[in-house]
Design an enzyme around this catalytic site. Structure first.
Site, mmCIF file in Angstrom:
data_model
loop_
_atom_site.group_PDB
_atom_site.id
_atom_site.type_symbol
_atom_site.label_atom_id
_atom_site.label_comp_id
_atom_site.label_asym_id
_atom_site.label_seq_id
_atom_site.Cartn_x
_atom_site.Cartn_y
_atom_site.Cartn_z
ATOM 1 N N SER A 1 -2.480 -47.724 39.987
ATOM 2 C CA SER A 1 -3.114 -46.398 40.072
ATOM 3 C C SER A 1 -4.587 -46.505 40.446
ATOM 4 C CB SER A 1 -2.934 -45.627 38.757
ATOM 5 O OG SER A 1 -3.342 -46.401 37.655
ATOM 6 N N HIS B 1 4.975 -48.843 36.269
ATOM 7 C CA HIS B 1 3.571 -48.632 35.869
ATOM 8 C C HIS B 1 3.554 -47.594 34.736
ATOM 9 C CE1 HIS B 1 -0.697 -48.653 36.185
ATOM 10 N NE2 HIS B 1 -0.881 -47.921 37.255
ATOM 11 N N HIS C 1 3.953 -58.056 32.122
ATOM 12 C CA HIS C 1 2.722 -57.577 32.779
ATOM 13 C C HIS C 1 2.386 -58.479 33.960
ATOM 14 C CE1 HIS C 1 -1.373 -56.065 33.339
ATOM 15 N NE2 HIS C 1 -0.918 -54.984 32.720
ATOM 16 N N ARG D 1 -4.062 -53.486 23.755
ATOM 17 C CA ARG D 1 -3.867 -52.033 23.634
ATOM 18 C C ARG D 1 -2.616 -51.742 22.796
ATOM 19 N NH1 ARG D 1 -3.764 -50.692 29.903
ATOM 20 N NH2 ARG D 1 -2.214 -52.364 29.703
ATOM 21 N N ASP E 1 2.508 -49.718 26.970
ATOM 22 C CA ASP E 1 3.498 -48.645 26.903
ATOM 23 C C ASP E 1 4.559 -48.852 25.822
ATOM 24 O OD1 ASP E 1 2.330 -47.253 29.114
ATOM 25 O OD2 ASP E 1 3.192 -48.761 30.436
HETATM 26 N N1 CMX Z 1 12.468 -56.952 31.514
HETATM 27 C C1 CMX Z 1 13.305 -57.657 32.311
HETATM 28 N N2 CMX Z 1 12.890 -58.426 33.331
HETATM 29 C C2 CMX Z 1 11.573 -58.530 33.515
HETATM 30 C C3 CMX Z 1 10.636 -57.872 32.701
HETATM 31 C C4 CMX Z 1 11.120 -57.043 31.669
HETATM 32 N N3 CMX Z 1 10.316 -56.329 30.884
HETATM 33 N N4 CMX Z 1 9.386 -58.181 33.129
HETATM 34 C C5 CMX Z 1 9.552 -59.007 34.204
HETATM 35 N N5 CMX Z 1 10.864 -59.201 34.423
HETATM 36 C C6 CMX Z 1 11.476 -59.958 35.517
HETATM 37 C C7 CMX Z 1 11.065 -59.340 36.854
HETATM 38 O O1 CMX Z 1 11.849 -58.189 37.136
HETATM 39 C C8 CMX Z 1 11.290 -60.482 37.804
HETATM 40 O O2 CMX Z 1 12.673 -60.602 38.018
HETATM 41 P P1 CMX Z 1 13.268 -61.011 39.474
HETATM 42 O O3 CMX Z 1 12.642 -62.324 39.796
HETATM 43 O O4 CMX Z 1 14.736 -61.071 39.238
HETATM 44 O O5 CMX Z 1 12.847 -59.930 40.412
HETATM 45 C C9 CMX Z 1 10.848 -61.684 36.949
HETATM 46 O O6 CMX Z 1 10.949 -61.272 35.572
HETATM 47 C C10 CMX Z 1 9.415 -62.133 37.215
HETATM 48 O O7 CMX Z 1 8.556 -61.034 37.044
HETATM 49 P P2 CMX Z 1 7.051 -61.265 36.499
HETATM 50 O O8 CMX Z 1 6.357 -62.100 37.515
HETATM 51 O O9 CMX Z 1 7.081 -61.761 35.117
HETATM 52 O O10 CMX Z 1 6.462 -59.780 36.453
HETATM 53 P P3 CMX Z 1 5.788 -58.928 37.617
HETATM 54 O O11 CMX Z 1 4.349 -59.248 37.671
HETATM 55 O O12 CMX Z 1 6.570 -59.036 38.885
HETATM 56 O O13 CMX Z 1 6.014 -57.435 37.070
HETATM 57 C C11 CMX Z 1 6.016 -55.707 35.489
HETATM 58 C C12 CMX Z 1 5.263 -56.914 36.012
HETATM 59 C C13 CMX Z 1 5.133 -54.967 34.501
HETATM 60 C C14 CMX Z 1 6.338 -54.764 36.652
HETATM 61 C C15 CMX Z 1 7.327 -56.187 34.810
HETATM 62 O O14 CMX Z 1 7.001 -57.010 33.719
HETATM 63 C C16 CMX Z 1 8.226 -55.057 34.368
HETATM 64 O O15 CMX Z 1 9.029 -54.570 35.170
HETATM 65 N N6 CMX Z 1 8.112 -54.596 33.057
HETATM 66 C C17 CMX Z 1 8.864 -53.465 32.582
HETATM 67 C C18 CMX Z 1 8.208 -52.159 33.035
HETATM 68 C C19 CMX Z 1 6.901 -51.915 32.283
HETATM 69 O O16 CMX Z 1 6.819 -52.024 31.083
HETATM 70 N N7 CMX Z 1 5.862 -51.529 33.029
HETATM 71 C C20 CMX Z 1 4.572 -51.138 32.447
HETATM 72 C C21 CMX Z 1 3.438 -52.123 32.754
HETATM 73 C C22 CMX Z 1 2.119 -51.635 32.193
HETATM 74 C C23 CMX Z 1 1.595 -50.450 32.965
HETATM 75 O O17 CMX Z 1 1.256 -50.593 34.141
HETATM 76 O O18 CMX Z 1 1.560 -49.333 32.416
#
Ligand code: CMX
Length: 433
Positions: free
Chosen positions: A241, A271, A318, A327, A373
């Site tokens: 954002s 996000h 994250h 947080r 979150d």
């Molecule tokens: N549950 C299941 N799988 C997850 C996961 C979770 N909470 N977090 C990461 N992974 C997976 C990814 O989907 C990815 O899988 P693939 O290789 O099969 O595509 C793998 O682990 C590696 O990902 P990463 O490098 O650890 O994480 P990223 O930097 O790519 O993504 C984030 C970060 C936040 C998008 C991811 O952890 C996620 O999807 N979390 C759940 C959604 C969430 O809580 N978002 C809020 C973030 C905070 C905010 O911005 O408000």
């Protein structure tokens, strides 16, 4: 010129001169390098943006102008005898890099109150939307609909000199922050309370008045809103954002346009929308298991089923952090102090005990810990704010504090149009050869 604007002018003029000579004398110094995984993998960690207001460390978490969340809670002015630091103070700190006095913060509360009036045309636009339009969509439309009020857009059309961009941006930023609580409360009351709107209470601070206009007048809920607005305010510049606002604003689109775009980015489930997804997922879990007091074994099984269905565990992971999000910790401390017994809060705490190990066992998740979150929904439900589709709007009101302060800095420093280089897969293959 008001006291904050004057201070910002002095501080930003000095840094502008420093940055200019830094670029002139050391412009060719290499400070980072990029590998192929970063190009394919969402540009993680690439240093390529100037952002003054906060900095995120993978292990320490967020620091606002060098201060951690516990330090802010200790040092920033608080609401009358209250325990929570005021977000007004954080905005002041982010904008001018100084801890404000009680008097400074009282002035800023008053200033935002004076600037809070929303044009009738915005209410008309919102009222024309189907009531089931997602609150984030209504929020984005509401913000964009106020764009005709932009000082920056008007002055630019009149031929404003570029050394005045910061001044017009400051005016827009202050107005937008001032208006967001009323805009957001209007959307909440319109959707969930038959349009029964609540007039502002001018004796309250920015967050306390926001709680009041939403319809929650207990002192604990006002404290919660002060905390919530503080901890969601900024997370350095690379998050989706903030980065969206930075990019859009770099075209000299005004902050109404930039912040509307930023909120579109916040509305994605990876996000900011994750805060609604967390509580939705917990409620579904309880329904599925037939209890609001599930055992650890039941929760662990549900977590594994979610993963097996190819879904993420919302609120965990994250892109930068590699430890429990401070947080999350701040909200846990709040719940431990103010909420004696809540089934949903207890589930959040059980998840904290279980999920990191399960995610860690997958061997691919870089950060198995909870993010911001993971906790907020259970606390909001406890106080009766149960309409989880609205939760990301709360996040969006707070995030304006950091993004608006950063927009003022970008225009004051004269940062140019953002334009990174993209490459195609053939170029990547040629690099390997
Ligand atoms: N549950 C299941 N799988 C997850 C996961 C979770 N909470 N977090 C990461 N992974 C997976 C990814 O989907 C990815 O899988 P693939 O290789 O099969 O595509 C793998 O682990 C590696 O990902 P990463 O490098 O650890 O994480 P990223 O930097 O790519 O993504 C984030 C970060 C936040 C998008 C991811 O952890 C996620 O999807 N979390 C759940 C959604 C969430 O809580 N978002 C809020 C973030 C905070 C905010 O911005 O408000």
């Amino acid at each position: 010129m008001d006291r904050l604007k004057q201070k910002f002018y002095e501080k930003s003029s000095a840094l502008k001169a420093e940055i200019k000579s830094l670029a002139k004398e050391h412009g060719n110094k290499v400070v980072d390098e990029v590998n192929i995984s970063q190009i394919i993998g969402g540009m993680r960690g690439i240093k390529g943006m100037l952002w003054e207001t906060s900095e995120l460390d993978a292990y320490e978490g967020i620091r606002f102008r060098g201060y951690s969340i516990p330090q802010l809670q200790e040092k920033l002015p608080k609401w009358k005898n209250g325990t929570q630091a005021l977000p007004e103070g954080l905005f002041w700190l982010m904008l001018v890099d100084e801890i404000p006095t009680d008097e400074d913060v009282a002035w800023l509360s008053d200033e935002w109150e004076k600037r809070a009036a929303i044009p009738q045309s915005t209410y008309d636009v919102l009222d024309a939307l189907p009531i089931d339009t997602h609150p984030m969509t209504q929020f984005i439309i509401g913000i964009s609909s106020m764009q005709p009020d932009s000082h920056f857009a008007r002055k630019y059309a009149e031929g404003m000199h570029k050394t005045d961009y910061w001044d017009a941006t400051y005016e827009d930023a202050m107005n937008l922050i001032a208006r967001l609580p009323a805009l957001s409360a209007y959307i909440y009351r319109r959707i969930y309370h038959n349009g029964d709107q609540i007039a502002p209470d001018h004796s309250l601070d920015w967050s306390g008045n926001y709680a009041h206009m939403l319809g929650f007048d207990s002192e604990d809920f006002k404290s919660l809103m002060r905390l919530y607005m503080l901890i969601h305010a900024d997370h350095e510049g690379g998050n989706a954002s903030a980065h969206t606002a930075h990019l859009v604003n770099s075209t000299l689109a005004d902050v109404y346009l930039a912040y509307g775009a930023a909120m579109s980015s916040l509305a994605g489930p990876l996000h900011g929308l994750a805060n609604q997804e967390v509580i939705k997922w917990i409620l579904e879990m309880c329904k599925n298991l037939g209890t609001t007091k599930p055992s650890k074994e039941d929760i662990a099984r549900y977590v594994k089923d979610t993963l097996a269905a190819g879904q993420v565990i919302p609120g965990y992971g994250h892109a930068v952090l590699r430890k429990p999000d401070p947080r999350f910790v701040a909200q846990k401390r709040f719940a431990e102090k103010f909420i004696k017994d809540s089934d949903y809060v207890n589930i959040v705490w059980k998840l904290f005990e279980l999920v990191p190990e399960i995610l860690g066992s997958l061997g691919k998740v870089k950060n198995p810990w909870p993010n911001v979150d993971a906790h907020s929904g259970a606390i909001l439900v406890n106080y009766g704010l149960k309409e989880y589709s609205f939760y990301t709007v709360l996040f969006g009101v707070s995030r304006a504090l950091g993004v608006m302060a950063a927009s003022c800095w970008s225009r004051a420093l004269g940062l140019p149009l953002e334009r990174p280089k993209s490459v195609n897969s053939l170029w990547l293959k040629n690099q390997i050869k």
